[in-house]
Write an enzyme that holds these catalytic residues in place. Structure first.
Site, PDB file in Angstrom:
ATOM      1  N   CYS A   2       0.836  -1.198   0.000  1.00 27.86           N
ATOM      2  CA  CYS A   2       0.000   0.000   0.000  1.00 27.86           C
ATOM      3  C   CYS A   2       0.875   1.253   0.000  1.00 27.86           C
ATOM      4  CB  CYS A   2      -0.956   0.076   1.184  1.00 27.86           C
ATOM      5  SG  CYS A   2      -2.148  -1.246   1.250  1.00 27.86           S
ATOM      6  N   ARG A  27       3.919  -0.126  -4.883  1.00 25.16           N
ATOM      7  CA  ARG A  27       3.698  -0.718  -3.564  1.00 25.16           C
ATOM      8  C   ARG A  27       2.405  -1.541  -3.492  1.00 25.16           C
ATOM      9  NH1 ARG A  27       7.021   1.673   0.308  1.00 25.16           N
ATOM     10  NH2 ARG A  27       5.696   0.779   1.912  1.00 25.16           N
ATOM     11  N   TRP A  77      -2.778  -2.720  -1.786  1.00 22.35           N
ATOM     12  CA  TRP A  77      -2.510  -4.150  -1.970  1.00 22.35           C
ATOM     13  C   TRP A  77      -3.408  -4.844  -0.941  1.00 22.35           C
ATOM     14  CZ3 TRP A  77      -0.666  -8.337   0.874  1.00 22.35           C
ATOM     15  CH2 TRP A  77      -0.244  -9.453   0.131  1.00 22.35           C
ATOM     16  N   ASN A 103      -2.258   1.464   5.813  1.00 18.43           N
ATOM     17  CA  ASN A 103      -1.372   0.404   5.326  1.00 18.43           C
ATOM     18  C   ASN A 103      -1.078  -0.500   6.519  1.00 18.43           C
ATOM     19  OD1 ASN A 103       0.656  -1.158   4.164  1.00 18.43           O
ATOM     20  ND2 ASN A 103       2.235   0.399   4.503  1.00 18.43           N
ATOM     21  N   GLY A 104      -1.201  -1.817   6.334  1.00 13.32           N
ATOM     22  CA  GLY A 104      -0.908  -2.731   7.436  1.00 13.32           C
ATOM     23  C   GLY A 104      -2.114  -3.603   7.736  1.00 13.32           C
ATOM     24  N   GLU A 493      16.971 -17.975  -8.061  1.00 14.10           N
ATOM     25  CA  GLU A 493      16.624 -16.593  -8.384  1.00 14.10           C
ATOM     26  C   GLU A 493      16.064 -16.513  -9.811  1.00 14.10           C
ATOM     27  OE1 GLU A 493      16.077 -14.047  -6.805  1.00 14.10           O
ATOM     28  OE2 GLU A 493      16.323 -12.359  -8.165  1.00 14.10           O
ATOM     29  N   LYS A 497      12.268 -15.155 -10.637  1.00 11.29           N
ATOM     30  CA  LYS A 497      11.994 -14.047 -11.562  1.00 11.29           C
ATOM     31  C   LYS A 497      10.979 -14.479 -12.618  1.00 11.29           C
ATOM     32  CE  LYS A 497      13.318 -11.162  -9.821  1.00 11.29           C
ATOM     33  NZ  LYS A 497      14.202 -11.099  -8.679  1.00 11.29           N
ATOM     34  N   GLU A 500       7.389 -14.901 -11.054  1.00 15.07           N
ATOM     35  CA  GLU A 500       6.680 -13.691 -10.650  1.00 15.07           C
ATOM     36  C   GLU A 500       6.344 -12.790 -11.831  1.00 15.07           C
ATOM     37  OE1 GLU A 500      10.571 -11.444  -8.735  1.00 15.07           O
ATOM     38  OE2 GLU A 500       8.609 -10.824  -8.073  1.00 15.07           O
ATOM     39  N   HIS A 516      17.251 -37.254  -7.637  1.00 14.52           N
ATOM     40  CA  HIS A 516      16.512 -37.748  -6.466  1.00 14.52           C
ATOM     41  C   HIS A 516      15.012 -37.463  -6.587  1.00 14.52           C
ATOM     42  CE1 HIS A 516      20.260 -38.788  -4.564  1.00 14.52           C
ATOM     43  NE2 HIS A 516      20.718 -37.581  -4.858  1.00 14.52           N
ATOM     44  N   LYS A 619       5.614  -4.255  -3.911  1.00 14.19           N
ATOM     45  CA  LYS A 619       7.053  -4.138  -3.737  1.00 14.19           C
ATOM     46  C   LYS A 619       7.498  -4.344  -2.293  1.00 14.19           C
ATOM     47  CE  LYS A 619      11.187  -3.047  -5.204  1.00 14.19           C
ATOM     48  NZ  LYS A 619      11.840  -4.107  -5.957  1.00 14.19           N
TER      49      LYS A 619
HETATM   50  C1  F6R Z   1      11.387 -10.695  -5.926  1.00 18.83           C
HETATM   51  C2  F6R Z   1      11.353  -9.716  -4.861  1.00 18.83           C
HETATM   52  C3  F6R Z   1      10.979 -10.187  -3.499  1.00 18.83           C
HETATM   53  C4  F6R Z   1      11.783  -9.423  -2.431  1.00 18.83           C
HETATM   54  C5  F6R Z   1      11.292  -9.805  -1.017  1.00 18.83           C
HETATM   55  C6  F6R Z   1      12.100  -9.122   0.069  1.00 18.83           C
HETATM   56  O1  F6R Z   1      11.802 -10.137  -7.144  1.00 18.83           O
HETATM   57  O2  F6R Z   1      11.581  -8.561  -5.079  1.00 18.83           O
HETATM   58  O3  F6R Z   1      11.135 -11.554  -3.364  1.00 18.83           O
HETATM   59  O4  F6R Z   1      13.134  -9.723  -2.575  1.00 18.83           O
HETATM   60  O5  F6R Z   1       9.948  -9.449  -0.881  1.00 18.83           O
HETATM   61  O6  F6R Z   1      12.007  -7.735  -0.016  1.00 18.83           O
HETATM   62  P1  F6R Z   1      13.018  -6.801   0.767  1.00 18.83           P
HETATM   63  O7  F6R Z   1      14.373  -6.988   0.157  1.00 18.83           O
HETATM   64  O8  F6R Z   1      12.497  -5.403   0.555  1.00 18.83           O
HETATM   65  O9  F6R Z   1      12.990  -7.222   2.202  1.00 18.83           O
END
Ligand code: F6R
Length: 624
Positions: A2, A27, A77, A103-104, A493, A497, A500, A516, A619
């Site tokens: 949010c 966000r 969000w 937010n929260g 990773e 990517k 998502e 396995h 984010k």
């Molecule tokens: C994936 C991504 C998330 C963040 C995770 C932690 O691309 O961005 O997996 O890495 O939510 O976020 P931070 O680093 O802000 O604690």
């Protein structure tokens, strides 16, 4: 999670609030709304992206919301209640007097809602947030006219906050207190922007960076009242409190796309610079690695006998790489844990445990809670963070800031590479303080790190075949990623990517683990991305991965092989070969990750997805 904006000044608030929301949309983007105080309290809110709200405002001629100079805005969000018009914020009190954004998560909202309903309040949404609007109106009514309207608003907010459990940032306006916005925070971000004859509140500084670069950091459990000329901060009991003033050292251009189609592409391209910036000034003239804030003595670090790294998502993958480097350089046992799991398994922690919390945003609730748990057990905490003044570094004993600049795309790219750099620096620092590495050995690794920006640049210059391959892979059902040693977190990773951004089935595996079980997933033509270690490191490691590639090929896989330039023999096993410049074994993720970022971004674009704002995500994840 949010985005929240508030403005009070002498200019029409609507445009300023909408601009702020545009910058905060990363966000959360499932609904948005604004409230403007202009003799009356005017609100507009819409499900969907901010564009829907902007259209509704424009269709109403904008004049529908007036040109009042006090306003708040929200981009959501969803947690409680689906992403609909009625659940979008702001929420108004039943008497229409106040509007609140949140937010929260208000954890005791069920009880509060029942209480309010028993007093005849009718709810118009399914959210926890609406409670705050009704409670605020009740407290304002109870306070009567004894105080000036603005002080009354702040006092009512304090009273409400004392009744709420959970995490919240709240902003509110009261039609009877025009010219004021009140804010409150507990475990959720809120910063003040200090302007001239105008002031701002926001979840993060990018919302007001266009107008001012002077910010005030708020502490935990504080209420702030802004008017055009004043910023008054108190704790929840009304005791005066101090914020921490700071200057923002980047400007609004950093939060714009700068000619790229997506923020993500811009942020991928910025990685060489971000690495260089994170390394700048880290090696002192006397050959010591320097952190940013250190509230620990060298003796504290010498006493460390165990390291735990806690983080989420991409930051967790950075932590997995760090484990290899920290154990190799310091010989201290190091564990990496998902922050969301850490405190629930009662980890054994004490004064000689160092917990390293990695977070781009510095606000991730799972990581923050892991950190607090560690501190309760008397462990020392070191934060690696990209956001100055955020909660995680503030609550840590030492901090190393990554200097990646703002990361707007939801999928993390430059934050990951700079987190890796920061992890290497932390490992070197520990090794140095404990006397297990000589200054010249540390300097040699720093020199190797300084060589990585040009290597990343080189990888970026050679991405055209990866783009072509991406278009080809866009129709695949599933993509697998394999790697060993530091290539394993790179494989994870790459898969994250792709999941998502492209919404495809993708999984990363330790290459040796395939036989396995997971090898059963491979069908004729299944793409398998293989991260091959350098033969110059541990040759046996490289050879084992090559064997694993042969195993998947024998079962019909289409192999995409990422290997070091000069490893000519590997070409025989690759349907597609991506070569990266030779890089020391432990530092290799700085270059091998980059093609995987480009691959995911391009596949997502080819599938027609919004690369910067993937579905269901946000984010900064400020709920547990
Ligand atoms: C994936 C991504 C998330 C963040 C995770 C932690 O691309 O961005 O997996 O890495 O939510 O976020 P931070 O680093 O802000 O604690």
């Amino acid at each position: 999670m949010c985005g929240i904006v508030g403005y009070v000044g002498n200019r029409p608030a609507l445009g300023i609030v909408l601009d702020g929301l545009r910058r905060l949309e990363y966000r959360g983007y499932d609904s948005a709304g604004v409230a403007i105080v202009d003799r009356a309290l005017l609100t507009e809110k819409r499900a969907g992206k901010l564009a829907n709200l902007e259209k509704a405002v424009a269709d109403g001629g904008g004049a529908g919301l007036g040109d009042g100079t006090t306003g708040i805005g929200h981009t959501r969000w969803a947690t409680h209640g689906g992403p609909t018009d009625r659940n979008a914020h702001p929420h108004r009190s039943q008497d229409g007097r106040v509007a609140v954004i949140h937010n929260g998560i208000i954890e005791n909202f069920g009880r509060l809602r029942a209480e309010l309903e028993s007093r005849g309040v009718e709810f118009t949404s399914d959210t926890d947030s609406e409670c705050a609007a009704h409670l605020l109106a009740e407290e304002l009514a109870a306070l009567g006219d004894a105080q000036a309207p603005q002080e009354r608003l702040a006092e009512a907010m304090r009273r409400v906050c004392r009744r709420l459990d959970g995490a919240f940032t709240l902003l509110a306006v009261d039609v009877q207190a025009p010219g004021a916005v009140v804010g409150a925070r507990r475990n959720s971000p809120l910063v003040v922007g200090r302007g001239r004859g105008e002031n701002y509140l926001a979840s993060d500084v990018s919302a007001f960076i266009e107008h001012t670069r002077e910010a005030v950091e708020l502490g935990q459990d504080q209420v702030v009242l802004i008017t055009a000329d004043a910023i008054e901060i108190t704790d929840f009991d009304g005791n005066p409190a101090q914020g921490h003033d700071y200057h923002i050292d980047w400007d609004s251009r950093a939060a714009e796309k700068g000619g790229y189609d997506y923020f993500m592409l811009k942020e991928i391209a910025e990685q060489p610079q971000a690495i260089a910036d994170t390394l700048r000034g880290r090696l002192s003239e006397t050959g010591e690695i320097t952190l940013d804030e250190v509230r620990l003595s060298d003796q504290d670090l010498r006493d460390v006998d165990k390291v735990f790294i806690v983080a989420c998502g991409t930051a967790y993958h950075a932590g997995m790489v760090a484990k290899y480097a920290i154990e190799h350089w310091t010989r201290i046992p190091c564990e990496v844990e998902l922050a969301s799991e850490f405190r629930y398994r009662d980890p054994v922690l004490d004064r000689s445990t160092l917990v390293v919390a990695i977070s781009q945003s510095g606000e991730t609730m799972d990581t923050l809670m892991a950190l607090r748990h560690a501190k309760e057990q008397k462990a020392r905490v070191l934060a690696i963070c990209n956001t100055n003044g955020s909660t995680i570094p503030r609550e840590s004993d030492a901090v190393l800031y990554t200097h990646g600049g703002p990361e707007i795309a939801v999928a993390s790219t430059k934050a990951f590479l700079t987190q890796l750099v920061a992890c290497y620096l932390v490992g070197l620092h520990l090794a140095q303080v404990r006397g297990v590495m000589y200054a010249d050995e540390v300097a040699a690794v720093v020199e190797q790190l300084r060589g990585t920006p040009s290597k990343v640049n080189k990888v970026l210059e050679q991405m055209e075949p990866v783009r072509e391959l991406s278009r080809d892979l866009a129709s695949s059902r599933s993509v697998l990623f394999i790697g060993r040693h530091v290539g394993y977190p790179v494989a994870l990773e790459g898969a994250l990517k792709l999941k998502e951004l492209a919404y495809m089935h993708a999984e990363g595996f330790a290459a040796g683990e395939l036989k396995h079980g997971p090898i059963a997933l491979i069908e004729q033509g299944t793409p398998v991305v293989c991260v091959v270690p350098s033969a110059r490191g541990r040759g046996v490691l490289r050879d084992k991965v090559v064997s694993n590639i042969q195993e998947v090929r024998a079962r019909g896989a289409r192999t995409v092989v990422i290997a070091e330039e000069g490893d000519d023999a590997v070409a025989a096993y690759a349907d597609h070969l991506i070569l990266v410049p030779p890089t020391p074994t432990l530092l290799a993720p700085l270059v091998t990750t980059v093609p995987l970022q480009v691959l995911a971004c391009e596949i997502a674009a080819a599938r027609g997805h919004d690369v910067d704002q993937p579905r269901n995500l946000a984010k900064s994840v400020t709920v547990e």
